[in-house]
Scaffold this motif. Structure first.
Motif, short mmCIF file in Angstrom:
data_model
loop_
_atom_site.label_atom_id
_atom_site.label_comp_id
_atom_site.label_asym_id
_atom_site.label_seq_id
_atom_site.Cartn_x
_atom_site.Cartn_y
_atom_site.Cartn_z
N ALA A 71 -43.61 103.76 -20.61
CA ALA A 71 -43.13 105.08 -20.21
C ALA A 71 -44.26 106.01 -19.75
O ALA A 71 -44.00 106.98 -19.02
CB ALA A 71 -42.36 105.72 -21.36
N TRP A 72 -45.49 105.71 -20.13
CA TRP A 72 -46.60 106.58 -19.71
C TRP A 72 -46.81 106.53 -18.20
O TRP A 72 -47.48 107.40 -17.64
CB TRP A 72 -47.89 106.22 -20.44
CG TRP A 72 -48.27 104.77 -20.47
CD1 TRP A 72 -48.05 103.90 -21.49
CD2 TRP A 72 -48.96 104.03 -19.46
NE1 TRP A 72 -48.55 102.65 -21.17
CE2 TRP A 72 -49.12 102.71 -19.93
CE3 TRP A 72 -49.46 104.35 -18.19
CZ2 TRP A 72 -49.76 101.71 -19.19
CZ3 TRP A 72 -50.10 103.36 -17.44
CH2 TRP A 72 -50.24 102.06 -17.95
N ARG A 73 -46.24 105.55 -17.53
CA ARG A 73 -46.38 105.49 -16.07
C ARG A 73 -45.61 106.62 -15.39
O ARG A 73 -45.92 107.00 -14.25
CB ARG A 73 -45.91 104.13 -15.55
CG ARG A 73 -46.78 102.98 -16.02
CD ARG A 73 -46.54 101.73 -15.22
NE ARG A 73 -47.31 100.60 -15.72
CZ ARG A 73 -48.59 100.37 -15.43
NH1 ARG A 73 -49.24 101.20 -14.64
NH2 ARG A 73 -49.21 99.31 -15.94
N THR A 74 -44.59 107.15 -16.07
CA THR A 74 -43.76 108.20 -15.47
C THR A 74 -43.68 109.46 -16.31
O THR A 74 -42.99 110.40 -15.96
CB THR A 74 -42.33 107.68 -15.23
OG1 THR A 74 -41.78 107.19 -16.46
CG2 THR A 74 -42.33 106.56 -14.18
N ARG A 75 -44.39 109.48 -17.47
CA ARG A 75 -44.41 110.65 -18.35
C ARG A 75 -45.86 111.05 -18.59
O ARG A 75 -46.73 110.19 -18.72
CB ARG A 75 -43.76 110.36 -19.70
CG ARG A 75 -42.39 109.71 -19.70
CD ARG A 75 -41.31 110.58 -19.12
NE ARG A 75 -39.97 110.14 -19.47
CZ ARG A 75 -39.25 109.23 -18.80
NH1 ARG A 75 -39.77 108.62 -17.73
NH2 ARG A 75 -38.02 108.92 -19.18
N PRO A 76 -46.14 112.35 -18.69
CA PRO A 76 -47.50 112.76 -19.06
C PRO A 76 -47.80 112.33 -20.50
O PRO A 76 -46.89 112.26 -21.34
CB PRO A 76 -47.46 114.28 -18.93
CG PRO A 76 -46.02 114.65 -19.10
CD PRO A 76 -45.25 113.50 -18.51
N SER A 77 -49.06 112.03 -20.77
CA SER A 77 -49.40 111.55 -22.11
C SER A 77 -50.68 112.19 -22.62
O SER A 77 -51.54 112.63 -21.85
CB SER A 77 -49.52 110.02 -22.12
OG SER A 77 -50.52 109.57 -21.23
N ALA A 123 -55.76 104.81 -23.88
CA ALA A 123 -55.67 106.20 -23.42
C ALA A 123 -56.17 106.34 -21.99
O ALA A 123 -55.55 107.03 -21.17
CB ALA A 123 -56.47 107.10 -24.36
N ARG A 124 -57.28 105.67 -21.69
CA ARG A 124 -57.81 105.73 -20.32
C ARG A 124 -56.84 105.12 -19.33
O ARG A 124 -56.60 105.67 -18.25
CB ARG A 124 -59.16 105.01 -20.24
CG ARG A 124 -60.33 105.76 -20.83
CD ARG A 124 -61.65 105.14 -20.39
NE ARG A 124 -61.75 103.73 -20.73
CZ ARG A 124 -62.26 103.28 -21.87
NH1 ARG A 124 -62.70 104.11 -22.79
NH2 ARG A 124 -62.33 101.97 -22.10
N ARG A 125 -56.29 103.98 -19.69
CA ARG A 125 -55.37 103.28 -18.79
C ARG A 125 -54.14 104.14 -18.50
O ARG A 125 -53.61 104.12 -17.38
CB ARG A 125 -54.98 101.94 -19.39
CG ARG A 125 -54.05 101.13 -18.52
CD ARG A 125 -53.88 99.71 -19.02
NE ARG A 125 -53.29 99.65 -20.35
CZ ARG A 125 -53.03 98.51 -20.99
NH1 ARG A 125 -53.34 97.34 -20.42
NH2 ARG A 125 -52.49 98.52 -22.19
N ALA A 126 -53.69 104.88 -19.48
CA ALA A 126 -52.51 105.72 -19.31
C ALA A 126 -52.82 107.04 -18.65
O ALA A 126 -51.91 107.81 -18.34
CB ALA A 126 -51.84 105.95 -20.66
N GLY A 127 -54.10 107.33 -18.43
CA GLY A 127 -54.47 108.62 -17.88
C GLY A 127 -54.18 109.76 -18.83
O GLY A 127 -53.89 110.89 -18.42
N ALA A 128 -54.25 109.47 -20.13
CA ALA A 128 -53.90 110.46 -21.15
C ALA A 128 -54.99 111.51 -21.31
O ALA A 128 -56.18 111.22 -21.21
CB ALA A 128 -53.67 109.77 -22.49
N THR A 129 -54.57 112.73 -21.58
CA THR A 129 -55.49 113.78 -22.02
C THR A 129 -55.92 113.41 -23.43
O THR A 129 -55.07 113.28 -24.33
CB THR A 129 -54.79 115.14 -22.02
OG1 THR A 129 -54.35 115.44 -20.69
CG2 THR A 129 -55.72 116.23 -22.51
N THR A 130 -57.21 113.20 -23.65
CA THR A 130 -57.66 112.56 -24.89
C THR A 130 -58.63 113.43 -25.67
O THR A 130 -59.51 114.08 -25.10
CB THR A 130 -58.35 111.22 -24.55
OG1 THR A 130 -57.44 110.41 -23.80
CG2 THR A 130 -58.75 110.47 -25.81
#
Length: 241
Positions: A178-184, A204-211
């Motif tokens: 779901a991280w492909r279409t939702r912010p994480s 986290a990096r792969r999902a582009g998450a704010t970490t």
């Protein structure tokens, strides 16, 4: 006439070897700021089963939902986050899977943590007959592996009340990411000895998450650092309302 933005409901999904009470400090922080919170039980019987249950919880909530997953709960929200009203995902010392990937596969790309050698096996009955294997953390290993920064008296209770995870959950693959279409958003526990922090950083990096990274935090970061966990969840709530 203008309308006020709707505050998303936060659904907190615990991982293996713990229960919803592990979120107590985070729940108190969020409720103190007027954020609606639900912390359902995660069945811990398998990824598809657990994700379907969590998705059903989210879908029955009126309005937007931010899913928060700890540890194996991160794998669960990765799949359950495909529910239509989920608007954001927060990973806390968690597995962030891609489609077709399992927890064991992701973990296997990095040096093994002490968790694997600390697991003990149990048998549980299946509804259709026969038995399957579930695992928990050996009580004597639990403090150092799972909760090194939690007071000893609390850790003894956590070790005694842990909920086992079906062993099949390690090999079951994610049907969606779901991280492909939702912010994480993601929190990395810097001193985690249950999930290698490199696993957390990679996902986290792969999902582009704010970490954010909490230095010195154990795997039980929601217990030991609830204010810091809640602060990241609040960031997600503000960004998605």
């Amino acid at each position: 006439m203008s309308t006020s933005p709707v505050t998303p409901t936060v659904v907190l999904v615990h991982g293996a070897f713990t229960d919803a009470a592990s979120w107590s400090g985070v729940v108190a922080e969020l409720q103190g700021r007027g954020v609606p919170v639900v912390a359902p039980p995660n069945p811990l019987r398998g990824l598809a089963c657990d994700a379907a249950y969590v998705a059903s919880v989210a879908e029955q909530i009126d309005g937007p939902v931010v899913l928060v997953g700890h540890s194996y709960g991160g794998a669960v929200i990765t799949v359950a986050g495909a529910a239509e009203n989920v608007v954001g995902l927060v990973y806390v010392a968690a597995y962030v899977l891609a489609e077709g990937e399992s927890v064991g596969e992701l973990q296997g790309r990095f040096p093994e943590s002490p968790l694997g050698a600390s697991l003990v096996q149990w048998a549980y009955p299946l509804p259709e007959g026969g038995t399957a294997v579930e695992v928990s953390v050996a009580v004597d290993a639990f403090p150092s592996v799972f909760a090194a920064d939690v007071p000893a008296d609390v850790t003894r209770v956590l070790a005694a009340t842990q909920r086992p995870l079906a062993a099949s959950a390690f090999t079951e693959t994610a049907a969606a990411a779901a991280w492909r279409t939702r912010p994480s958003w993601a929190l990395v526990a810097g001193a985690d000895r249950a999930v290698n922090p490199e696993v957390e950083r990679f996902g986290a990096r792969r999902a582009g998450a704010t970490t954010v990274e909490v230095e010195g935090a154990s795997h039980a970061v929601a217990v030991s650092r609830p204010a810091e966990v809640a602060a990241l969840v609040l960031d997600a709530v503000r960004a998605t309302r």
